[in-house]
Scaffold this motif. Sequence first.
Motif, PDB file in Angstrom:
ATOM      1  N   LYS A   7       4.458   0.705   4.483  1.00 59.94           N
ATOM      2  CA  LYS A   7       5.529   0.357   3.555  1.00 59.94           C
ATOM      3  C   LYS A   7       5.039  -0.096   2.182  1.00 59.94           C
ATOM      4  CE  LYS A   7       8.875   1.737   5.703  1.00 59.94           C
ATOM      5  NZ  LYS A   7       9.642   2.832   5.555  1.00 59.94           N
ATOM      6  N   THR A   8       3.812  -0.556   2.106  1.00 59.17           N
ATOM      7  CA  THR A   8       3.289  -0.936   0.793  1.00 59.17           C
ATOM      8  C   THR A   8       2.668   0.323   0.202  1.00 59.17           C
ATOM      9  OG1 THR A   8       2.824  -3.142   1.636  1.00 59.17           O
ATOM     10  CG2 THR A   8       1.791  -2.542  -0.449  1.00 59.17           C
ATOM     11  N   GLU A   9       3.189   0.774  -0.928  1.00 58.54           N
ATOM     12  CA  GLU A   9       2.771   2.084  -1.441  1.00 58.54           C
ATOM     13  C   GLU A   9       2.111   2.029  -2.812  1.00 58.54           C
ATOM     14  OE1 GLU A   9       6.130   4.700  -1.031  1.00 58.54           O
ATOM     15  OE2 GLU A   9       5.732   4.744   1.128  1.00 58.54           O
ATOM     16  N   LEU A  61      -3.626  -9.151  -5.291  1.00 54.89           N
ATOM     17  CA  LEU A  61      -3.224  -7.745  -5.268  1.00 54.89           C
ATOM     18  C   LEU A  61      -2.939  -7.332  -3.837  1.00 54.89           C
ATOM     19  CD1 LEU A  61      -6.068  -6.302  -7.565  1.00 54.89           C
ATOM     20  CD2 LEU A  61      -3.941  -7.418  -8.267  1.00 54.89           C
ATOM     21  N   ASP A  62      -1.726  -6.885  -3.578  1.00 48.35           N
ATOM     22  CA  ASP A  62      -1.349  -6.354  -2.267  1.00 48.35           C
ATOM     23  C   ASP A  62      -1.405  -4.834  -2.389  1.00 48.35           C
ATOM     24  OD1 ASP A  62      -0.462  -6.225   0.369  1.00 48.35           O
ATOM     25  OD2 ASP A  62       1.654  -6.448  -0.153  1.00 48.35           O
ATOM     26  N   LEU A  63      -2.097  -4.198  -1.447  1.00 48.64           N
ATOM     27  CA  LEU A  63      -2.338  -2.754  -1.537  1.00 48.64           C
ATOM     28  C   LEU A  63      -1.871  -2.038  -0.283  1.00 48.64           C
ATOM     29  CD1 LEU A  63      -5.879  -3.160  -2.979  1.00 48.64           C
ATOM     30  CD2 LEU A  63      -4.108  -1.794  -4.061  1.00 48.64           C
ATOM     31  N   LYS A 105      -1.290  -7.497   5.986  1.00 53.52           N
ATOM     32  CA  LYS A 105      -1.594  -7.909   4.612  1.00 53.52           C
ATOM     33  C   LYS A 105      -0.395  -8.572   3.931  1.00 53.52           C
ATOM     34  CE  LYS A 105      -2.696  -3.630   3.694  1.00 53.52           C
ATOM     35  NZ  LYS A 105      -2.617  -3.176   5.096  1.00 53.52           N
ATOM     36  N   SER A 106       0.741  -7.878   3.970  1.00 55.82           N
ATOM     37  CA  SER A 106       1.918  -8.414   3.278  1.00 55.82           C
ATOM     38  C   SER A 106       2.415  -9.695   3.950  1.00 55.82           C
ATOM     39  CB  SER A 106       3.028  -7.364   3.246  1.00 55.82           C
ATOM     40  OG  SER A 106       2.585  -6.197   2.568  1.00 55.82           O
ATOM     41  N   SER A 107       2.331  -9.740   5.286  1.00 63.13           N
ATOM     42  CA  SER A 107       2.750 -10.951   6.006  1.00 63.13           C
ATOM     43  C   SER A 107       1.882 -12.131   5.626  1.00 63.13           C
ATOM     44  CB  SER A 107       2.630 -10.749   7.525  1.00 63.13           C
ATOM     45  OG  SER A 107       3.427  -9.664   7.933  1.00 63.13           O
ATOM     46  N   ALA A 141       6.481 -10.474  -0.450  1.00 61.00           N
ATOM     47  CA  ALA A 141       5.874  -9.155  -0.305  1.00 61.00           C
ATOM     48  C   ALA A 141       6.664  -8.383   0.736  1.00 61.00           C
ATOM     49  CB  ALA A 141       4.421  -9.282   0.123  1.00 61.00           C
ATOM     50  N   ARG A 142       6.597  -7.075   0.629  1.00 56.19           N
ATOM     51  CA  ARG A 142       7.379  -6.253   1.537  1.00 56.19           C
ATOM     52  C   ARG A 142       6.681  -6.141   2.893  1.00 56.19           C
ATOM     53  NH1 ARG A 142       9.842  -0.628  -0.033  1.00 56.19           N
ATOM     54  NH2 ARG A 142      11.010  -0.233   1.868  1.00 56.19           N
ATOM     55  N   VAL A 143       7.332  -6.615   3.946  1.00 53.29           N
ATOM     56  CA  VAL A 143       6.776  -6.560   5.299  1.00 53.29           C
ATOM     57  C   VAL A 143       7.615  -5.610   6.125  1.00 53.29           C
ATOM     58  CG1 VAL A 143       6.257  -7.889   7.368  1.00 53.29           C
ATOM     59  CG2 VAL A 143       5.989  -8.938   5.138  1.00 53.29           C
TER      60      VAL A 143
HETATM   61 MG    MG Z   1       1.909  -4.243   3.279  1.00 51.85          MG
END
Ligand code: MG
Length: 194
Positions: A57-59, A72-74, A35-37, A49-51
């Motif tokens: 890692k996404t909290e 929205l990144d979840l 997702k983040s990538s 975004a944090r990868v």
């Molecule tokens: Mg993520």
Amino acid sequence: MSLPTEFVGSYPDPLHPLDPVLPEIALLGRSNVGKSSLLNALTARKGLARVSAAPGKTELLNVYRLPAGYLLDLPGYGYAKRSQTERRRFRALLEGVIRERPSLSGVVWLLDVRHTPSTADAEIHALLVEAGRSVLPVLTKADKLSAAQRRVALRERTRELGFAEDELLLTSSTTGLGLVELRESILQAMTGRR
Ligand code: MG
Ligand code: GTP
């Protein structure tokens, strides 16, 4: 073409209101699905975004602003190594967003092209259908398969998910496959253009 994007903030509350109110598209998928990538690749801003190499890692609810709306990144679901408490918290965040966010226009649902959808995937899909959310299914990490393997995997995922073959978008954050189409779909969902 990349989407001009700005980080807005990270929030623990699934109903955190955003100002101005604009259409929102959420990225959902299993932990580690990419997702983040994908968010980074779509916006062509590395490190936005944090990868992570390690999953989980996404909290929080991470919000990114595009001119016409928000992405929205979840946190990912279905990560077995998390504690009960964490899993409950992530589940509540996801459910809150899916069931209750008033300005959520749609969901980009990510699935690894190489794997049969899991029980956790099936549960989230049921939740999305129940909440009446419009879902764009996206297959990730296509670069991990050869062209021949991809054709087979696409047929299998189509059958398992019950979508039509041309509804599934095959992508790779590494090679950029499918990203032009995905950006276009996201913009359409935000602006209502067809
Ligand atoms: Mg993520
Ligand atoms: P959580 O936030 O933990 O739910 O994970 P996530 O879904 O945001 O996944 P993330 O983007 O952090 O990626 C997980 C791992 O997969 C990282 O090691 C990425 O480099 C890798 N990855 C993501 N997308 C791709 C892709 O398209 N191709 C390849 N080869 N690797 C990818």
